[in-house]
Structures are given as structure tokens and as C-alpha cells.
Design an enzyme around this catalytic site. Structure first.
Site, short mmCIF file in Angstrom:
data_model
loop_
_atom_site.label_atom_id
_atom_site.label_comp_id
_atom_site.label_asym_id
_atom_site.label_seq_id
_atom_site.Cartn_x
_atom_site.Cartn_y
_atom_site.Cartn_z
N THR A 56 1.70 -4.16 4.42
CA THR A 56 1.52 -4.47 5.84
C THR A 56 1.00 -5.90 6.06
O THR A 56 1.19 -6.47 7.13
CB THR A 56 0.49 -3.52 6.51
OG1 THR A 56 -0.77 -3.65 5.85
CG2 THR A 56 0.95 -2.07 6.46
N ASP A 57 0.33 -6.46 5.04
CA ASP A 57 -0.40 -7.71 5.28
C ASP A 57 0.48 -8.89 5.66
O ASP A 57 0.07 -9.73 6.47
CB ASP A 57 -1.26 -8.07 4.05
CG ASP A 57 -2.51 -7.20 3.97
OD1 ASP A 57 -2.87 -6.60 5.01
OD2 ASP A 57 -3.11 -7.11 2.89
N SER B 39 1.31 -7.50 -0.89
CA SER B 39 2.03 -8.52 -0.09
C SER B 39 1.17 -9.71 0.28
O SER B 39 1.68 -10.71 0.80
CB SER B 39 2.68 -7.89 1.14
OG SER B 39 1.76 -7.73 2.19
N THR C 131 0.83 -1.21 0.00
CA THR C 131 0.00 0.00 0.00
C THR C 131 0.86 1.26 0.00
O THR C 131 0.47 2.28 -0.54
CB THR C 131 -0.93 -0.01 1.24
OG1 THR C 131 -1.83 -1.11 1.08
CG2 THR C 131 -1.72 1.26 1.38
C1 SIN Z 1 -0.20 -5.22 1.09
O1 SIN Z 1 0.04 -5.84 2.12
O2 SIN Z 1 0.56 -5.25 0.09
C2 SIN Z 1 -1.47 -4.46 0.95
C3 SIN Z 1 -1.97 -3.91 2.22
C4 SIN Z 1 -1.03 -2.96 2.89
O3 SIN Z 1 0.11 -2.74 2.52
O4 SIN Z 1 -1.51 -2.35 3.88
#
Ligand code: SIN
Length: 327
Positions: A102-103, A69, A21
Site C-alpha cells: 500500500t505504501d 513497496s 503486506t
Molecule cells: C508495503 O507497502 O509493501 C508495506 C505496507 C503495506 O503493504 O501496507
């Protein structure tokens, strides 16, 4: 006699972009969820953070991937381990920053710490709002990650988000939307970043002892990702049974981590199937589906526990252990 010239301290920071993100783009600035992750290049992210290449000390930028991710996989982990090992071995490199979603950042951080146990900092950072948001959180997170990577004496893999420095062992994503989505409870944060300065509460992540990281790194880099041991994650819940275990065994699974109830207890039917899996040579470990706390061993246990690792991290740990045992 002329005093020996002391070598200048390492100063280059390497920034590896993987997507997420933080690199997301939406068509409207008011849209915080309808964006596409992994769109904006790492050079542009640094520019948005006010640290274009050439500014704030020397930087090396590499766009390793551009993924959401949720789609993280072994091939990209292998590539990340290789790029980190390469750059960390350069005497003039102070540390590595990785932009990531973050995922699955807690999984990538744990994987990299286990495999590299670096003596220099490897700082993963991320964002919960896309780069096009009215108030994107990525730029500050990136600036904070750079500050941690430049901190003298810093070492180990860390996750930096919302001004907080998390250890790879403890960090978990616990919120699906807030800009501060991670928890390191109950162990607590490694520290915080305040106006570019690190205030530390705990020691940096310790170098791993077993197996020797160099051996593990060699194994990770030399084994094709498709040949990494298959370790799957199951959960125990009302009505659980052994059919998933049997299906996995039929497919040649090497390991199973079960997220048990409470203190790692497992539904009797699922437990019976797991005991049979162990007898057939499958490595089985119990963790807990509780967000906090760890499985405490009892004399009555028939399945080993994950030694305090969350189900997600126990799975990675078991996979790497099996990888080192593979002839
Ligand atoms: C991801 O994990 O690539 C999408 C969600 C995020 O980064 O918060």
C-alpha cells in the site's frame, strides 16, 4: 452463406506479484505490524482468496518481485511496465492484476497509467494486514481486483482496496493503519465492488494523450533505470532555506518538485534558490503539501505549478517528461 465466426472475448487474467503486506507473514496471527512484507507467493495468495489457478477462468501467475513497496524503484517499475505491456498485447488476456504494497501503490499506479494508458484493465491491489493476520484483508481485495479486471469494457490502471476502486490520478494513502487507508477526495471513487459486481460512478481512467504512450513506453523500456532523470522532492516549511537545492544541483539533479505551503507558496530563501536552479536549467515545479486541493496559478507566479498533481505524482510526471526529452 455461413456467418463469420466471431472471436471469443478475452478471458485470461494475468496476476503479477510484487510483494507488500498482502504477501506479508508474521510469526503470530495477532501481530498486524511486526510482519515481514513480500514473503508469500502469488499462487498461495490466490489460493487463500479461493481462486486457485484453474478456477474462476484461466489465470497466468508471475512472481515479478517480492518487496516491501517502500523499496520500490525504477528497475522494478521498468519490469512491471514490460510485463504489463507484454500481457496486455495478448488477444486472449482480459486484464492484469498486480499485488503490491500500500505504501507506494499510488506512485506505481500513476506511473503505469502514464506509461501504458492501457485499453484493458490493470488493477493494483494490496492489504493493510499481513496474510497471517486473524482477519487478513488481502483475500477479499484480491477477489475484488479480479472482478474489476474481468468487467467487460473496463480499462486503465486502478487501485482496488476495501471494496473501493480508485483512479491513479486521485488515489492517496491517507491513513497508516486502517484497512481502508486510501482517499480519492475530492474527485471521488471510480466505483465500488459489491459481491463481485462493479458499480461505477465515474468513467474509467482515460488514455493519456501527451506524450504518445507508445513513445513513452519505448523510452521507459529502452533506458537503463540508472539513467532515468533524477527528480527530487523538497518541501517548504518554517525555516526552509536553499541549501538542499544547492546540494542537489551540485549532484546534477534534472528536476525538483517542491511541496509548497497552501497554494504552492514557497519560503523566500528556498524560492530564491529554486529560481537560480531554473536559470541553471533544472526543471522546477510547485505542488502543495496540503493533502487536498491543488495549486491555482496567479499572474505573479515565477515557478510553474504541477497542474493539480500531488507532489509524489508531479515528481513521476516530471521525471517521465524529462525522460522523453533526453536525447
Ligand atoms: C508495503 O507497502 O509493501 C508495506 C505496507 C503495506 O503493504 O501496507
Amino acid at each position: 452463406m455461413t456467418p463469420a465466426a466471431s472471436s471469443p472475448p478475452p478471458r485470461r487474467i494475468v496476476v503479477l506479484g510484487t510483494g507488500g503486506t498482502i504477501a506479508g507473514r508474521a510469526t503470530q496471527s495477532s501481530d498486524n505490524i511486526g510482519y515481514k512484507a513480500g514473503e508469500v507467493g502469488v499462487a498461495q495468495l490466490l489460493e487463500s482468496a479461493g481462486t486457485p489457478q484453474g478456477g474462476h477462468g484461466e489465470m497466468v501467475l508471475e512472481q515479478v518481485a517480492q518487496v516491501d513497496s517502500k523499496d520500490m524503484g525504477f528497475a522494478l517499475w521498468q519490469q512491471l511496465a514490460q510485463r504489463c505491456a507484454h500481457w496486455l498485447a495478448q488477444a486472449d488476456v482480459a486484464g492484469v492484476v498486480i499485488t503490491h504494497g500500500t505504501d507506494t501503490v499510488e506512485e506505481s499506479a500513476f506511473f503505469l497509467q502514464t506509461v501504458l494508458a492501457p485499453g484493458k484493465p490493470v488493477v493494483l491491489t494490496c492489504a493493510m494486514r499481513p496474510s497471517t493476520a486473524l482477519v487478513p484483508d488481502g483475500p477479499q481485495n484480491l477477489v475484488d481486483a479480479m472482478a474489476v479486471a474481468r468487467t467487460p469494457g473496463a480499462r486503465g490502471v486502478m487501485v482496488v482496496c476495501a471494496g473501493k476502486i480508485h483512479s491513479p490520478h486521485d488515489v492517496q494513502k491517507v491513513h497508516s493503519y486502517l484497512v481502508d487507508p486510501f482517499s480519492s477526495e475530492p474527485a471521488g471513487l471510480l466505483g465500488v465492488v459489491e459481491e463481485g459486481a462493479v458499480r461505477r460512478f465515474r468513467d474509467w481512467p482515460a488514455p493519456a494523450s501527451e506524450p504518445h504512450p507508445q513513445t513513452l513506453l519505448e523510452r521507459v523500456l529502452s533506458t537503463p533505470p540508472a539513467a532515468w532523470p533524477r527528480v527530487e522532492l523538497l518541501s517548504s516549511y518554517a525555516g526552509a532555506n536553499g541549501q538542499m537545492v544547492q546540494a542537489l544541483m551540485a549532484q546534477g539533479v534534472r528536476g525538483i518538485v517542491v511541496a509548497g505551503t497552501g497554494n504552492g507558496t514557497v519560503h523566500a530563501e528556498l524560492h530564491e534558490a529554486l529560481i537560480q536552479a531554473v536559470a541553471a536549467g533544472v526543471a522546477v515545479q510547485r505542488s502543495t503539501r496540503c493533502l487536498f486541493g491543488q495549486v491555482l496559478a496567479t499572474a505573479a507566479d515565477t515557478l510553474t505549478d504541477s497542474q493539480g498533481l500531488s507532489p509524489l505524482k508531479a515528481r513521476i510526471h516530471l521525471m517521465l517528461a524529462l525522460l522523453t526529452q533526453t536525447p
